[in-house]
Design an enzyme around this catalytic site. Structure first.
Site, PDB file in Angstrom:
ATOM      1  N   LEU A 142      -6.130   6.369   2.187  1.00 32.43           N
ATOM      2  CA  LEU A 142      -7.376   6.965   1.704  1.00 32.43           C
ATOM      3  C   LEU A 142      -8.575   6.047   1.905  1.00 32.43           C
ATOM      4  O   LEU A 142      -9.711   6.522   1.943  1.00 32.43           O
ATOM      5  CB  LEU A 142      -7.215   7.351   0.228  1.00 32.43           C
ATOM      6  N   GLU A 152       4.361  15.060   5.543  1.00 28.72           N
ATOM      7  CA  GLU A 152       4.156  15.573   6.912  1.00 28.72           C
ATOM      8  C   GLU A 152       5.009  14.781   7.906  1.00 28.72           C
ATOM      9  O   GLU A 152       5.603  15.345   8.828  1.00 28.72           O
ATOM     10  CB  GLU A 152       2.675  15.491   7.280  1.00 28.72           C
ATOM     11  N   GLU A 182      -3.460  16.754  -1.703  1.00 28.18           N
ATOM     12  CA  GLU A 182      -4.753  16.839  -1.014  1.00 28.18           C
ATOM     13  C   GLU A 182      -5.839  17.465  -1.897  1.00 28.18           C
ATOM     14  O   GLU A 182      -6.999  17.042  -1.866  1.00 28.18           O
ATOM     15  CB  GLU A 182      -4.609  17.640   0.287  1.00 28.18           C
ATOM     16  N   LYS A 215       0.846  -1.213   0.000  1.00 28.42           N
ATOM     17  CA  LYS A 215       0.000   0.000   0.000  1.00 28.42           C
ATOM     18  C   LYS A 215       0.869   1.245   0.000  1.00 28.42           C
ATOM     19  O   LYS A 215       0.460   2.317   0.436  1.00 28.42           O
ATOM     20  CB  LYS A 215      -0.940   0.010   1.220  1.00 28.42           C
ATOM     21  N   ARG A 216       2.086   1.098  -0.461  1.00 26.16           N
ATOM     22  CA  ARG A 216       3.037   2.213  -0.587  1.00 26.16           C
ATOM     23  C   ARG A 216       3.239   2.927   0.757  1.00 26.16           C
ATOM     24  O   ARG A 216       3.397   4.136   0.842  1.00 26.16           O
ATOM     25  CB  ARG A 216       2.598   3.214  -1.668  1.00 26.16           C
ATOM     26  N   GLY A 221       0.567  12.987   3.720  1.00 22.86           N
ATOM     27  CA  GLY A 221       0.992  12.675   5.083  1.00 22.86           C
ATOM     28  C   GLY A 221       2.401  12.116   5.149  1.00 22.86           C
ATOM     29  O   GLY A 221       3.043  12.185   6.206  1.00 22.86           O
ATOM     30  N   ARG A 258      -7.478  15.087  -4.071  1.00 24.76           N
ATOM     31  CA  ARG A 258      -8.288  14.082  -3.366  1.00 24.76           C
ATOM     32  C   ARG A 258      -9.495  14.686  -2.651  1.00 24.76           C
ATOM     33  O   ARG A 258     -10.279  13.974  -2.040  1.00 24.76           O
ATOM     34  CB  ARG A 258      -7.444  13.339  -2.317  1.00 24.76           C
ATOM     35  N   ALA A 277       3.040   7.012   1.002  1.00 28.88           N
ATOM     36  CA  ALA A 277       2.006   7.618   0.155  1.00 28.88           C
ATOM     37  C   ALA A 277       0.986   8.421   0.944  1.00 28.88           C
ATOM     38  O   ALA A 277      -0.075   8.763   0.430  1.00 28.88           O
ATOM     39  CB  ALA A 277       1.299   6.524  -0.646  1.00 28.88           C
TER      40      ALA A 277
END
Ligand code: 1HE
Length: 258
Positions: free
Chosen positions: A71, A117, A137, A30-31, A114, A140, A67
């Site tokens: 999500l 971040e 962001e 899931k990266r 993130g 998305r 990633a």
């Protein structure tokens, strides 16, 4: 009877044998997207470092550092749940940034949302040439929630962050270096090696000074100048009066170290 579901693999691995502890995100399929399990595992790790840890190194398994937000967990949250989730990230990333132990990140592939971040809450950032930085962001339909509005804005400036978010601009590793998102760029596959070498160098500093660097400077930078200068003097008094400080200064003056 249905077969039992497989036990989920832990999303983090910690290797520590000596003063440098290595924490690795391990959700490569899931990266290394950050789901609740992963953020809680990060919180547990940084709340209780292996005994004797004096510097952390953080990296990601697979082709990408991280990633960002998972999500799949963000689709149907209430406003209160989104707020609480953002505050959870805030708590964890503050622990990374202000926990008193220097953190060196080894970055490659996607360092986005993130993931950026998370990287921005580390103190020394080493990127390999495959790394790229973005804040998707806007694409998305969400907003930053893990501290980018403060930490990334402070690194690259709020105007560049606005541009980055509005346009979906991906900065490559060398551009990231120029902007301060990375402090070093190395050949593909070499980020962890360089990050570990830097961690081993940081370990040789006085522990009290390292602690002051990572806990005081960021706070002082946001204070009004008079409060910042007063706090700096207090921190200097604390650090320099420790036995370690006297010993190191004496070692230098008596030519036992250079
Ligand atoms: C994911 C995620 C994810 C990948 N959440 N599942 N983050 C983003 O908007 C970044 C979204 N991801 C990407 O842009 C790309 O996946 C990458 C550039 C990182 C990597 O590309 P690639 O071609 O190597 O992988 P992929 O085929 O896109 O993804 C592989 C799998 O990982 C796939 O799942 P599969 O079940 O179909 O195999 C993807 O769905 C999954 N995956 N990224 C969930 N992020 C506190 S606020 C923070 C706000 C943010 O972080 S916003 C940014 C969110």
């Amino acid at each position: 009877m249905s077969a039992p579901s497989p036990t989920p693999l832990p999303p983090l691995r910690i290797d520590a044998d000596g003063p440098v502890a290595h924490v690795r995100l391990i959700r490569p399929d899931k990266r290394n997207a950050v789901n609740v399990d992963l953020i809680l595992a990060l919180e547990a790790a940084f709340s209780a470092p292996p005994p004797g840890t004096r510097v952390w190194v953080i990296s990601g398994e697979g082709d990408h550092f991280c990633a960002g937000l998972d999500l799949t967990e963000a689709r149907q949250r209430t406003p209160q749940e989104t707020f609480d989730h953002s505050q959870l990230w805030r708590r964890v990333f503050e622990k990374i940034q202000l926990g008193g132990i220097p953190v060196v990140s080894a970055l490659h592939g996607a360092v986005v949302g993130g993931g950026l971040e998370l990287a921005a809450s580390t103190h020394v950032r080493v990127a390999d040439e495959t790394a790229f930085f973005a804040l998707p962001e806007g694409q998305r339909g969400i907003f930053t929630g893990g501290g980018a509005a403060v930490r990334v804005a402070r690194i690259i400036g709020v105007h560049r962050m606005i541009e980055m978010m509005l346009t979906g601009h991906r900065y490559d590793a060398r551009e990231g270096l120029a902007l301060g998102l990375a402090h070093y760029v190395v050949e593909p596959g070499k980020a962890l090696e360089k990050a570990t070498a830097l961690a081993e160098q940081i370990v040789t500093n006085a522990q009290g000074t390292n602690r002051a660097i990572v806990t005081a400077l960021e706070r002082i930078a946001t204070m009004p100048p008079d409060a910042g200068l007063f706090t700096e003097s207090l921190v200097a008094a604390l650090v320099e009066s420790s036995g370690e400080g006297y010993q190191r200064i004496t070692d230098f003056l008596e030519r036992r170290v250079r």
